[in-house]
Design a protein around this motif. Structure first.
Motif, PDB file in Angstrom:
ATOM      1  N   ARG A  73     -33.149   8.103  -0.098  1.00 24.14           N
ATOM      2  CA  ARG A  73     -32.084   8.885   0.537  1.00 24.14           C
ATOM      3  C   ARG A  73     -32.351  10.368   0.332  1.00 24.14           C
ATOM      4  N   TRP A  74     -32.106  11.152   1.381  1.00 24.68           N
ATOM      5  CA  TRP A  74     -32.103  12.607   1.262  1.00 24.68           C
ATOM      6  C   TRP A  74     -30.779  12.999   0.638  1.00 24.68           C
ATOM      7  N   ILE A  75     -30.838  13.862  -0.364  1.00 23.13           N
ATOM      8  CA  ILE A  75     -29.638  14.274  -1.080  1.00 23.13           C
ATOM      9  C   ILE A  75     -29.630  15.795  -1.179  1.00 23.13           C
ATOM     10  N   ASP A  76     -28.518  16.395  -0.754  1.00 20.56           N
ATOM     11  CA  ASP A  76     -28.359  17.836  -0.923  1.00 20.56           C
ATOM     12  C   ASP A  76     -28.214  18.139  -2.400  1.00 20.56           C
ATOM     13  N   VAL A  77     -28.847  19.207  -2.833  1.00 21.44           N
ATOM     14  CA  VAL A  77     -28.779  19.593  -4.238  1.00 21.44           C
ATOM     15  C   VAL A  77     -27.499  20.401  -4.429  1.00 21.44           C
ATOM     16  N   THR A  78     -26.543  19.763  -5.068  1.00 23.08           N
ATOM     17  CA  THR A  78     -25.243  20.392  -5.318  1.00 23.08           C
ATOM     18  C   THR A  78     -25.041  20.528  -6.816  1.00 23.08           C
ATOM     19  N   ASP A  79     -24.615  19.433  -7.446  1.00 24.58           N
ATOM     20  CA  ASP A  79     -24.517  19.445  -8.908  1.00 24.58           C
ATOM     21  C   ASP A  79     -25.109  18.143  -9.435  1.00 24.58           C
ATOM     22  N   PRO A  80     -25.575  18.149 -10.681  1.00 24.29           N
ATOM     23  CA  PRO A  80     -26.303  16.994 -11.217  1.00 24.29           C
ATOM     24  C   PRO A  80     -25.515  15.684 -11.165  1.00 24.29           C
ATOM     25  N   GLU A  81     -24.238  15.742 -11.463  1.00 23.01           N
ATOM     26  CA  GLU A  81     -23.440  14.513 -11.489  1.00 23.01           C
ATOM     27  C   GLU A  81     -23.319  13.902 -10.092  1.00 23.01           C
ATOM     28  N   GLU A  82     -23.127  14.736  -9.088  1.00 23.13           N
ATOM     29  CA  GLU A  82     -23.037  14.225  -7.711  1.00 23.13           C
ATOM     30  C   GLU A  82     -24.368  13.605  -7.278  1.00 23.13           C
ATOM     31  N   ILE A  83     -25.471  14.226  -7.652  1.00 24.79           N
ATOM     32  CA  ILE A  83     -26.783  13.670  -7.315  1.00 24.79           C
ATOM     33  C   ILE A  83     -26.961  12.313  -8.002  1.00 24.79           C
ATOM     34  N   ARG A  84     -26.588  12.224  -9.276  1.00 21.54           N
ATOM     35  CA  ARG A  84     -26.695  10.946 -10.001  1.00 21.54           C
ATOM     36  C   ARG A  84     -25.888   9.849  -9.299  1.00 21.54           C
ATOM     37  N   GLU A  85     -24.691  10.194  -8.854  1.00 23.09           N
ATOM     38  CA  GLU A  85     -23.843   9.223  -8.151  1.00 23.09           C
ATOM     39  C   GLU A  85     -24.497   8.766  -6.853  1.00 23.09           C
ATOM     40  N   ARG A  86     -25.081   9.703  -6.118  1.00 21.04           N
ATOM     41  CA  ARG A  86     -25.735   9.354  -4.848  1.00 21.04           C
ATOM     42  C   ARG A  86     -26.972   8.493  -5.102  1.00 21.04           C
ATOM     43  N   VAL A  87     -27.718   8.776  -6.172  1.00 27.63           N
ATOM     44  CA  VAL A  87     -28.900   7.976  -6.511  1.00 27.63           C
ATOM     45  C   VAL A  87     -28.472   6.579  -6.936  1.00 27.63           C
ATOM     46  N   THR A  88     -27.422   6.491  -7.721  1.00 26.67           N
ATOM     47  CA  THR A  88     -26.903   5.183  -8.141  1.00 26.67           C
ATOM     48  C   THR A  88     -26.490   4.364  -6.927  1.00 26.67           C
ATOM     49  N   ALA A  89     -25.823   4.992  -5.976  1.00 26.10           N
ATOM     50  CA  ALA A  89     -25.419   4.293  -4.742  1.00 26.10           C
ATOM     51  C   ALA A  89     -26.644   3.838  -3.958  1.00 26.10           C
ATOM     52  N   MET A  90     -27.659   4.689  -3.859  1.00 22.92           N
ATOM     53  CA  MET A  90     -28.883   4.328  -3.140  1.00 22.92           C
ATOM     54  C   MET A  90     -29.571   3.149  -3.819  1.00 22.92           C
ATOM     55  N   LEU A  91     -29.657   3.181  -5.139  1.00 25.20           N
ATOM     56  CA  LEU A  91     -30.301   2.083  -5.871  1.00 25.20           C
ATOM     57  C   LEU A  91     -29.523   0.777  -5.716  1.00 25.20           C
ATOM     58  N   SER A  92     -28.198   0.865  -5.652  1.00 21.42           N
ATOM     59  CA  SER A  92     -27.389  -0.353  -5.492  1.00 21.42           C
ATOM     60  C   SER A  92     -27.588  -0.994  -4.120  1.00 21.42           C
TER      61      SER A  92
END
Length: 189
Positions: A42-61
């Motif tokens: 997934r392409w993820i906008d770089v905003t804040d670390p916690e939001e990126i972690r959440e988006r990565v977790t969702a992608m992995l799920s």
């Protein structure tokens, strides 16, 4: 290259990731899928670390491979010449994005100049001498600011280009070029 990484589980519009996004963004890939020969990320906008972690977790799920846990950054855009390691931490990526947001293209090139060391790049910004058309212009301004009055009869004989070159060769300054006649001068530490 970004368009080739379009896969299931990506956000809408990911096929044109760089064309439609503002600011830095990263493509995070699921390594379990990648190792199985499937491109999932997934392409993820770089905003804040916690939001990126959440988006990565969702992608992995959403991974087609069971128990997907590992990820890597396989692509990035908007970092103005600075390189991102595939295993860079999200705190580091966000710090770099903030630095680039503050100083633009110059920040990315400065981080690249210091081989990815953002601390050194930040320190160099404290020694920023300014933007000039050339080192010759910098040497001329430096002479003028020093209070040295060059008599009009001699002004045409002073080689400011050579002075600028010597200042750089002596290690007193270094430069980053961002475009034609866009020379950023930094005092060396």
């Amino acid at each position: 290259m970004c368009e080739q990484q379009q896969t299931e589980g990506q956000d809408a519009g990911a096929a044109t990731a760089g064309a439609e996004r503002d600011g830095p963004h990263i493509y995070v890939a699921c390594l379990a899928s990648y190792n199985a020969g499937i491109l999932h990320g997934r392409w993820i906008d770089v905003t804040d670390p916690e939001e990126i972690r959440e988006r990565v977790t969702a992608m992995l799920s959403e991974s087609p491979e069971p128990d997907a846990e590992e990820w890597a950054i396989h692509d990035y855009e908007g970092f103005e010449g600075a390189e991102i390691s595939e295993y860079a931490g999200f705190d580091q990526v966000c710090d770099l994005a903030a630095f680039i947001g503050e100083h633009g293209e110059l920040a990315g090139k400065l981080v690249a100049h210091f081989c990815g060391d953002i601390g050194e790049a930040r320190a160099a910004m404290e020694d920023y001498a300014g933007e000039y058309k050339s080192l010759e212009d910098f040497a001329y301004e430096l002479t003028e600011q020093s209070g040295t009055k060059v008599p009009d009869d001699l002004a045409n004989y002073i080689d400011y280009e050579a002075i600028g070159r010597d200042i750089a060769l002596n290690g007193d300054v270094f430069t980053i070029e961002t475009g034609f006649e866009e020379v950023h001068v930094f005092w060396a530490r």
